[in-house]
Design an enzyme around this catalytic site. Structure first.
Site, mmCIF file in Angstrom:
data_model
loop_
_atom_site.group_PDB
_atom_site.id
_atom_site.type_symbol
_atom_site.label_atom_id
_atom_site.label_comp_id
_atom_site.label_asym_id
_atom_site.label_seq_id
_atom_site.Cartn_x
_atom_site.Cartn_y
_atom_site.Cartn_z
ATOM 1 N N ARG A 103 0.891 -1.242 -0.276
ATOM 2 C CA ARG A 103 0.135 -0.049 -0.108
ATOM 3 C C ARG A 103 0.857 1.019 -0.008
ATOM 4 O O ARG A 103 0.543 2.153 0.572
ATOM 5 C CB ARG A 103 -0.906 0.098 0.976
ATOM 6 C CG ARG A 103 -1.938 -1.063 1.300
ATOM 7 C CD ARG A 103 -3.088 -1.123 -0.014
ATOM 8 N NE ARG A 103 -3.897 -2.108 0.398
ATOM 9 C CZ ARG A 103 -3.606 -3.411 -0.119
ATOM 10 N NH1 ARG A 103 -2.539 -3.653 -0.811
ATOM 11 N NH2 ARG A 103 -4.499 -4.221 0.116
ATOM 12 N N SER A 151 -11.054 1.358 3.826
ATOM 13 C CA SER A 151 -10.318 0.972 4.828
ATOM 14 C C SER A 151 -9.696 2.252 5.511
ATOM 15 O O SER A 151 -8.763 2.834 4.845
ATOM 16 C CB SER A 151 -9.337 -0.014 4.752
ATOM 17 O OG SER A 151 -10.055 -1.264 4.223
ATOM 18 N N GLU A 205 -4.768 4.930 6.728
ATOM 19 C CA GLU A 205 -4.582 4.706 5.017
ATOM 20 C C GLU A 205 -5.035 5.969 4.176
ATOM 21 O O GLU A 205 -3.751 6.649 3.325
ATOM 22 C CB GLU A 205 -5.195 3.428 4.611
ATOM 23 C CG GLU A 205 -4.535 2.965 3.513
ATOM 24 C CD GLU A 205 -5.421 1.763 2.901
ATOM 25 O OE1 GLU A 205 -4.980 0.504 3.549
ATOM 26 O OE2 GLU A 205 -6.140 1.723 1.901
HETATM 27 C C1 LIG Z 1 -15.353 1.931 -0.313
HETATM 28 C C2 LIG Z 1 -13.838 1.954 -0.712
HETATM 29 C C3 LIG Z 1 -13.111 0.947 -0.813
HETATM 30 C C4 LIG Z 1 -11.848 0.826 -1.125
HETATM 31 N N1 LIG Z 1 -10.936 -0.248 -1.238
HETATM 32 C C5 LIG Z 1 -9.633 -0.256 -1.521
HETATM 33 C C6 LIG Z 1 -8.901 -1.590 -1.803
HETATM 34 O O1 LIG Z 1 -9.414 -2.570 -1.593
HETATM 35 N N2 LIG Z 1 -7.577 -1.265 -2.056
HETATM 36 C C7 LIG Z 1 -7.129 -0.261 -2.184
HETATM 37 O O2 LIG Z 1 -5.857 -0.015 -2.017
HETATM 38 N N3 LIG Z 1 -7.656 0.890 -2.020
HETATM 39 C C8 LIG Z 1 -9.111 0.966 -1.654
HETATM 40 N N4 LIG Z 1 -9.630 2.147 -1.500
HETATM 41 C C9 LIG Z 1 -8.873 3.502 -1.754
HETATM 42 C C10 LIG Z 1 -9.004 4.028 -2.856
HETATM 43 O O3 LIG Z 1 -10.158 3.477 -3.701
HETATM 44 C C11 LIG Z 1 -7.750 4.007 -3.807
HETATM 45 O O4 LIG Z 1 -6.542 4.392 -3.235
HETATM 46 C C12 LIG Z 1 -7.862 4.731 -5.056
HETATM 47 O O5 LIG Z 1 -6.682 4.332 -6.036
HETATM 48 C C13 LIG Z 1 -7.999 6.186 -5.131
HETATM 49 O O6 LIG Z 1 -8.430 6.794 -6.316
HETATM 50 P P1 LIG Z 1 -8.771 8.235 -6.262
HETATM 51 O O7 LIG Z 1 -8.740 8.574 -7.895
HETATM 52 O O8 LIG Z 1 -10.046 8.284 -5.716
HETATM 53 O O9 LIG Z 1 -7.662 8.976 -5.881
HETATM 54 P P2 LIG Z 1 -7.805 10.324 -4.869
HETATM 55 O O10 LIG Z 1 -8.362 9.910 -3.441
HETATM 56 O O11 LIG Z 1 -8.088 11.460 -5.466
HETATM 57 O O12 LIG Z 1 -6.150 10.522 -4.655
HETATM 58 C C14 LIG Z 1 -5.406 9.681 -3.886
HETATM 59 C C15 LIG Z 1 -3.809 10.011 -3.677
HETATM 60 O O13 LIG Z 1 -3.152 9.894 -5.114
HETATM 61 C C16 LIG Z 1 -2.812 11.273 -5.554
HETATM 62 N N5 LIG Z 1 -3.446 11.080 -7.079
HETATM 63 C C17 LIG Z 1 -4.479 10.779 -7.433
HETATM 64 N N6 LIG Z 1 -4.621 10.886 -8.851
HETATM 65 C C18 LIG Z 1 -3.186 11.203 -9.083
HETATM 66 C C19 LIG Z 1 -2.505 11.384 -10.399
HETATM 67 N N7 LIG Z 1 -3.218 11.291 -11.606
HETATM 68 N N8 LIG Z 1 -1.409 11.984 -10.338
HETATM 69 C C20 LIG Z 1 -0.639 12.112 -9.326
HETATM 70 N N9 LIG Z 1 -1.049 11.760 -7.905
HETATM 71 C C21 LIG Z 1 -2.411 11.322 -8.048
HETATM 72 C C22 LIG Z 1 -3.454 12.196 -4.761
HETATM 73 O O14 LIG Z 1 -2.764 13.342 -4.982
HETATM 74 C C23 LIG Z 1 -3.631 11.578 -3.329
HETATM 75 O O15 LIG Z 1 -2.407 11.525 -2.827
HETATM 76 C C24 LIG Z 1 -11.062 2.027 -1.351
HETATM 77 C C25 LIG Z 1 -11.687 3.289 -1.074
HETATM 78 C C26 LIG Z 1 -13.088 2.885 -0.570
HETATM 79 C C27 LIG Z 1 -13.915 4.399 -0.723
#
Ligand SMILES: Cc1cc2nc3c(=O)[nH]c(=O)nc-3n(C[C@H](O)[C@H](O)[C@H](O)COP(=O)(O)OP(=O)(O)OC[C@H]3O[C@@H](n4cnc5c(N)ncnc54)[C@H](O)[C@@H]3O)c2cc1C
Length: 341
Positions: free
Chosen positions: A165, A239, A336
């Protein structure tokens, strides 16, 4: 490309908390990204790129700079042979729709990552993982704007420092690389056991003896939908804590007192289920009237914003949970989702 002013950041985090961004822009191309960064640099403003905000929590103070929402689309086949295929994917694509397409093409490698909310560009940031797979397993390279070099760069897998992670994008180079495209290599091999414990159990219960990629995706979606709230309907970040790693001696002490401890061997250490720890501390399904936060009834690790007024409320609730877990197990849980800025 329109730069918006004074935008509520509650709309850009699935926890629906936080202050206001001074400026916010959505970018659909590398050229727009370049212009947005130049605009911010000319004004000496901090910049943060995000996807849909499913892994971030904004502070109540808001963001005194430019938030760049990545909407860069595209799915392009780069190479293909009898055993594999390589695709370049726009960072703003919806991750689960991409997984669905690969499974439909009978390409293996990301099916266990079904239904993870968010964009493709965010997947390398915390090396997203679930059910025994992580993005590092199929990751080839990414293309990003490097804010230090002030240019677009390509980073190969061995330059990303992927871990459990985590990656350099979440740690030492947090915020430095604005990811535009991710390249993944998928395989044509049929899925083979051993499967992750809960998937194995699911297949046995459903009498599936030779699961296909579609079976795996359906199983993951079914299991996840039963225990995790949909962030489109219930404000949450998935999480809230990573599974902590503890030493053997510490594990033995816990095991002696709690025979049913949920843990996995991790090299010479043990990875303990953070959900189990939070549940033991009495927080599963808890509704905290003081902060308006709660822990999800079907998965103790998921914090839900029911009626919280501010991020300060969430942090207060987090402290209650981490203190309770520490008092019981002498383990410090680590959050996380990222608190920004
Ligand atoms: C219900 C639920 C279940 C989930 N299950 C999991 C799971 O099973 N496993 C897991 O690993 N995660 C899980 N997550 C966490 C999340 O879905 C992931 O981390 C996902 O990849 C985040 O994507 P996002 O576009 O929302 O990123 P954001 O939340 O918008 O950003 C997350 C981070 O990435 C950076 N970022 C985003 N896009 C870019 C880009 N293009 N370039 C540079 N930096 C960037 C942001 O600045 C920030 O630091 C879960 C979340 C929820 C709400």
């Amino acid at each position: 490309m329109t730069i918006l002013k004074d935008v509520s950041l509650k709309l850009y985090s699935t926890m629906r908390l936080g202050g206001t961004a001074d400026s916010l822009v959505e970018v659909k191309t590398k050229d727009e990204l370049n212009k947005a960064v130049t605009w911010a640099e000319e004004r000496q403003l901090p910049v943060r790129m995000i996807g849909i905000g499913s892994n971030i929590i904004w502070r109540d103070e808001g963001f005194k700079g430019l938030v760049i929402v990545n909407r860069i689309k595209g799915l392009e086949k780069i190479t293909e042979n009898t055993s594999s295929a390589t695709y370049k994917i726009g960072a703003g694509e919806n991750w689960d729709l991409i997984v669905d397409q690969f499974v439909g093409l009978n390409l293996q490698g990301v099916e266990c990552l079904s239904l993870i909310p968010g964009t493709v560009g965010a997947t390398p940031v915390q090396n997203v993982g679930a059910y025994g797979q992580e993005i590092a397993g199929t990751f080839v390279s990414l293309e990003a704007y490097d804010r230090m070099a002030k240019d677009f760069v390509v980073l190969e897998k061995d330059q990303c420092s992927f871990g459990y992670r985590t990656s350099r994008f979440k740690t030492v180079d947090n915020g430095r690389f604005l990811i535009c495209f991710v390249t993944l290599k998928l395989h044509r091999a049929a899925p083979k056991p051993p499967f992750y414990e809960s998937l194995d159990k699911y297949f046995k219960e459903h009498k599936i003896t030779k699961p296909t990629l579609i079976d795996i995706r359906s199983a993951v979606i079914d299991i996840r939908s039963k225990k995790l709230p949909d962030p489109a309907k219930v404000a949450n970040n998935g999480s809230f804590f990573a599974n902590p790693i503890i030493g053997q001696d510490h594990y033995k002490i816990i095991k002696k007192k709690f025979k049913d401890v949920v843990a996995w061997e991790a090299k010479d250490n043990y990875k303990i289920s953070a959900a189990w720890l939070v549940e033991q501390a009495g927080f599963k399904g808890k509704k905290d009237t003081e902060t308006g936060m709660s822990s999800w009834k079907d998965q103790a690790l998921v914090f839900v914003n029911e009626k919280a007024q501010s991020t300060a409320d969430l942090i207060k609730y987090q402290q209650k949970v981490t203190d309770a877990v520490y008092n019981l197990f002498q383990i410090n849980l680590e959050r996380e989702p990222e608190l920004l800025p």
